[in-house]
Design an enzyme around this catalytic site. Structure first.
Site: not given
Ligand code: NAD
Length: 492
Positions: A179-180, A229, A284, A385
């Protein structure tokens, strides 16, 4: 793209207003300017999307793979044609530099190209005469309606880790982007619309937790792909599997890079500057910890300090800018707090990127490159992280100690080694507990025809994104054992 500044969902081949009551502002993290409002979809939005996907699935599944991939040849051409505009959009909503945005889009397009190989990737196997006159074959069939939930940091690439494979394999997909950063996905869907994919085969639902929970609980959704995350990845994996779905959930990271005394320090620091500070550390595969071994400590620390200080920070569409802002003010505050915690736990701040502004962009969420040395391995800073432009320096005496330190960590997304010793490189590759390994590489990002691996708390599931893993995840195997007695055949 928007109606009165509000984004719409793409449902059953049409741009439709969400049933949401709540909307969030989407803001450019460098300028602070509002770009749009994103709806926080409800369970009702998800239910409608899944219903259309279920209707579209039988026809799409029966469409030959060779015909299905034709849409992706068109999509690839559209992505190439619009890459400049897409890159500007990624920079504007996500903050990274224009060059970084082009880079992520290239990686996304690569996945579209690989998915175009579906006709051969989907091939099964067959053995004649497993017993006298009996044959056995294995075929791959799509799993049905699937969903992808993606993070903010690669809005142009990560949806494409999943979407082309899911569709090329005969599934219908619902994408729920972060959503961001919802604008890039919206633009990707406008381009997908131009390929004239059948209605309901691919749909876009904007939202947050409520939409995710609805997808996790919906009996019509058979598989969930997630990137985000670690706490959310763990939650999504547990909920998806508890509801009988297959799931691949990529989580967070804390990536270590080991520098041996025989490494080429000039090359290492140049590569490390991009690994630690590229995409403002919001990657990541960002290097978060540098572990020097023996005599490498002094030379590497000084050289890194120089490259950190010389990095030009600013708005990613301006010439010469090498690093953009972090995504939100809250994110910057969280990172600054972690730097402070590291200091309190005994680390020394070698280069401090806090409290600095970019002239003309006072509303941007800028944090300059930061380096801390003598970071205590058990400290909060070392264990958490950071997801920002912060590099922690640690020191050990041997490569064995470095590997042991890495393997004691929770995450296993990436580990890298800089050396000129083949024996050390082989030992590291063999023993280190990480899914992506780099030797004299700072961001060991797998090409689309390799799985984007990840171990330990960086991944929940077994089949990863991209390539053959993607095809296996989005298909179920069916094994057929056949007997056709010759006496049943008419004589010709
Ligand atoms: P986030 O976990 O906050 O959000 C990811 C998705 O989950 C979004 O679409 C969000 O709407 C949804 N979401 C958020 N909180 C939720 C909840 N409580 N319940 C259900 N859905 C929820 O992650 P972010 O801040 O958007 O992205 C950064 C993170 O992603 C970092 O930890 C990074 O390391 C990780 N990442 C990992 C990889 C990989 O390949 N391992 C790649 C890119 C990013």
């Amino acid at each position: 793209m928007t109606t009165n500044g509000q984004l719409r969902n793409f449902i059953n081949g049409e741009w439709q207003r969400s049933q949401a009551d709540a909307y969030l502002p989407v803001t450019n993290p460098a300028t602070g300017q509002a770009m749009a409002e994103v709806p926080l979809a409800t369970g009702a939005d998800v239910d409608v999307a899944v219903g259309h996907a279920l209707t579209a699935f039988p026809g799409w599944r029966r469409t030959p793979a060779l015909e299905r991939v034709q849409y992706f040849f068109k999509f690839k051409a559209l992505l190439e044609q619009h890459i400049d505009e897409l890159a500007r959009l990624v920079t504007d909503e996500c903050g990274k530099t224009y060059a970084e945005s082009i880079g992520e889009l290239r990686r996304g397009i690569e996945n579209v190209e690989v998915a175009c190989g579906a006709p051969i990737l989907l091939q099964g196997s067959m053995s004649e005469d497993i017993a006298s006159g009996i044959d056995e074959l294995m075929i791959r069939q799509p799993v049905g309606v699937v969903a992808a939930i993606t993070p903010f940091n690669f809005p142009g690439m990560i949806p494409l880790w999943f979407l082309p494979y899911a569709l090329a394999c005969g599934n219908c997909m619902i994408l729920k982007p972060s959503e961001r950063v919802p604008l890039t996905s919206t633009r990707l869907f406008e381009l997908l619309e131009q390929t004239q994919l059948p209605r309901g085969v691919v749909q876009l639902v904007h939202g947050g937790k409520e939409a995710v929970d609805a997808l996790l609980q919906h009996p019509g959704v058979k598989a969930i792909s997630f990137v985000g995350s670690t706490p959310v990845a763990r939650y999504v994996y547990s909920q998806a599997t508890a509801h009988g779905k297959r799931a691949q959930c990529q989580g967070g990271a804390k990536n270590p890079v080991v520098v041996l005394p025989d490494a080429d320090i000039d090359m290492t620091t140049r590569i490390m500057a991009d690994s630690a500070f590229g995409c403002a550390g919001q990657r990541c595969l960002a290097a978060s910890v540098a572990i020097t071994v023996g005599e490498a400590q002094k030379r590497f620390g000084e050289a890194m300090a120089d490259v950190a200080l010389s990095r030009k920070v600013g708005y990613g569409l301006e010439d010469g800018v090498q690093m953009g802002p972090v995504i939100t003010a809250e994110s910057r505050a969280r990172i600054e707090r972690l730097i402070g915690a590291g200091q309190r736990e005994g680390a020394e701040v070698l280069i401090d990127g806090r409290g600095k502004q970019v002239s003309g962009y006072e509303d941007g969420h800028f944090l300059f490159p930061t380096i801390l040395q003598n970071v205590e391995p058990h400290s909060e800073l070392a264990q958490t992280e950071v997801f920002g432009p912060v590099l922690s320096l640690m020191h050990v005496e041997t490569v064995e100690d470095a590997i042991a330190l890495i393997n004691s960590g929770r995450y296993g997304n990436m580990a890298c080694l800089f050396t000129s010793s083949g024996a050390a490189a082989r030992k590291f590759r063999y023993e280190v507990e990480a899914g992506n390994v780099g030797i004299n590489i700072g961001v060991a990002a797998p090409m689309a025809f390799f799985p984007f691996s990840g171990w330990k708390e960086s991944f929940f599931g077994d089949l990863h994104a991209q390539g053959r893993h993607g095809v296996e995840f989005y298909t179920q195997t069916k094994v057929v054992v056949e007997r056709w007695p010759s006496e049943w055949s008419r004589k010709f």
